[in-house]
Design an enzyme around this catalytic site. Sequence first.
Site, PDB file in Angstrom:
ATOM      1  N   LEU A   9       0.822  -1.181  -0.094  1.00  0.00           N
ATOM      2  CA  LEU A   9       0.027  -0.019  -0.035  1.00  0.00           C
ATOM      3  C   LEU A   9       0.844   1.167   0.035  1.00  0.00           C
ATOM      4  CD1 LEU A   9      -2.737   1.535   0.380  1.00  0.00           C
ATOM      5  CD2 LEU A   9      -2.258   1.221   2.651  1.00  0.00           C
ATOM      6  N   GLY A  16       1.659   7.753   2.435  1.00  0.00           N
ATOM      7  CA  GLY A  16       1.879   6.671   3.481  1.00  0.00           C
ATOM      8  C   GLY A  16       0.166   6.751   3.902  1.00  0.00           C
ATOM      9  N   ILE A  34      15.199   0.226  34.682  1.00  0.00           N
ATOM     10  CA  ILE A  34      15.401  -0.662  35.690  1.00  0.00           C
ATOM     11  C   ILE A  34      16.566  -1.499  35.368  1.00  0.00           C
ATOM     12  CG2 ILE A  34      14.448  -2.925  36.473  1.00  0.00           C
ATOM     13  CD1 ILE A  34      11.743  -1.679  36.037  1.00  0.00           C
ATOM     14  N   GLU A  88       0.809   0.486  10.129  1.00  0.00           N
ATOM     15  CA  GLU A  88      -0.587   0.452   9.971  1.00  0.00           C
ATOM     16  C   GLU A  88      -1.450   1.454  10.846  1.00  0.00           C
ATOM     17  OE1 GLU A  88       0.506  -2.389   9.195  1.00  0.00           O
ATOM     18  OE2 GLU A  88      -0.382  -4.140  10.027  1.00  0.00           O
ATOM     19  N   SER A 120       0.245   6.782  15.225  1.00  0.00           N
ATOM     20  CA  SER A 120      -0.506   7.149  16.541  1.00  0.00           C
ATOM     21  C   SER A 120      -1.574   8.277  16.400  1.00  0.00           C
ATOM     22  CB  SER A 120       0.244   7.650  17.781  1.00  0.00           C
ATOM     23  OG  SER A 120       0.903   6.411  18.286  1.00  0.00           O
TER      24      SER A 120
END
Length: 389
Positions: A135, A141, A347, A373, A376
């Site tokens: 695609l 995009g 951590i 996909e 955001s």
Amino acid sequence: MNIDTLAPPSLGFDLNEDQQLIKESIRDFVEQRVAPGVMERDESCSFPHDIVAELADMNMLGIYHDEKYGGAGADTVSFAIVLEEIARWDASLALTVASHTSLCSAHIALAGNEDQKMKYLTQLASGTQLGAWALTEPGSGSDASNMKTTAVKKGDKWILNGSKIFITQGSVGGIYVVLAVTDRTQGAKGVTAFILEKGMKGFSYGPKLKKLGMNSSDTCEIYMEDVEVPAENQLGELGAGFIDTMKILDGGRIGIGSIAVGIARGAFEESVRYSLERQQFGRPIGHNQAIQWKLVDMGVQIDASRLLVQRAAWLKDKGRPHTKEASMAKLFSSEICTQACLEAIQIHGGYGYTKEYHVERFLRDAKLLEIGEGTSEVQRMVLSRHLIR
């Protein structure tokens, strides 16, 4: 804190017998075959052909496709479980399975006629061929309606010209679903899908792209120069390619969300292990409240991500609308995944910044999930439309 796989409230929070069996089977396989060489594959950027073949033998490459076409006939919730388990150790491999199954194969399952399904979906679902879905272009995009790739009808063939970028399985795939403009005047309604095969004259691909993460996932640009595609390889109705693409992306976002949960879970589990082993000031750092609270936040957010993902998967299995839910799941889980990986590195301290530990790889892999996909930002656009309605 236990963050093992749970099903959504609609399923009573319990996996059914088949789902539980799939989870145990894929978890054992991943721990035995995938985890041991994951760092080497990431470093060498090598595609795991042997492991993918074994997954095909397990029917994991057609897990939710109809048994008639060589699939396993399972549900989307099972698919989400499989991707989470694979991504916990190797997100690149999970991305291969996700893109093959929920993009290329799913598009043929959705829009293909019986002949196309028997010819192509059977190969994809059984794993004898890998699929790629094309695609995105260098200049378009999220604005897919502005694509430059064209398809012109000449007699009983379509002539395709153009290029696509960021194509997963771009060089290792054998069957490609390609979106092209068939009527520029119609905008998004002038886009049509086509099935291409590796080896068609004029069809080629470039070198593997050098990426931040997902290094053993095959990604490259593909090119079409006067590629003659038989008329029977038109996939779906003329001009319906973009509409079908939106439906395919709903399923793809469930896949991306599942991978995000898997990576985040990996970051969490590695952090728990490290916090109980690493000694500072005479005791494990996991006994310190500052570390405990980081782990608690990670665990809660991962559980919330999984529930969002599996709710969307459950709705898809029921044939109910799930665009909003898939977008929510993808948005939340991908962003939580990146945050969990950042906390995991914190951590681990200095060790987390080295390739000696898995967490730096988790972070590099995680970032793609906020982009692929639909970024955001695109997810927030999708969700804002639903809220305004």
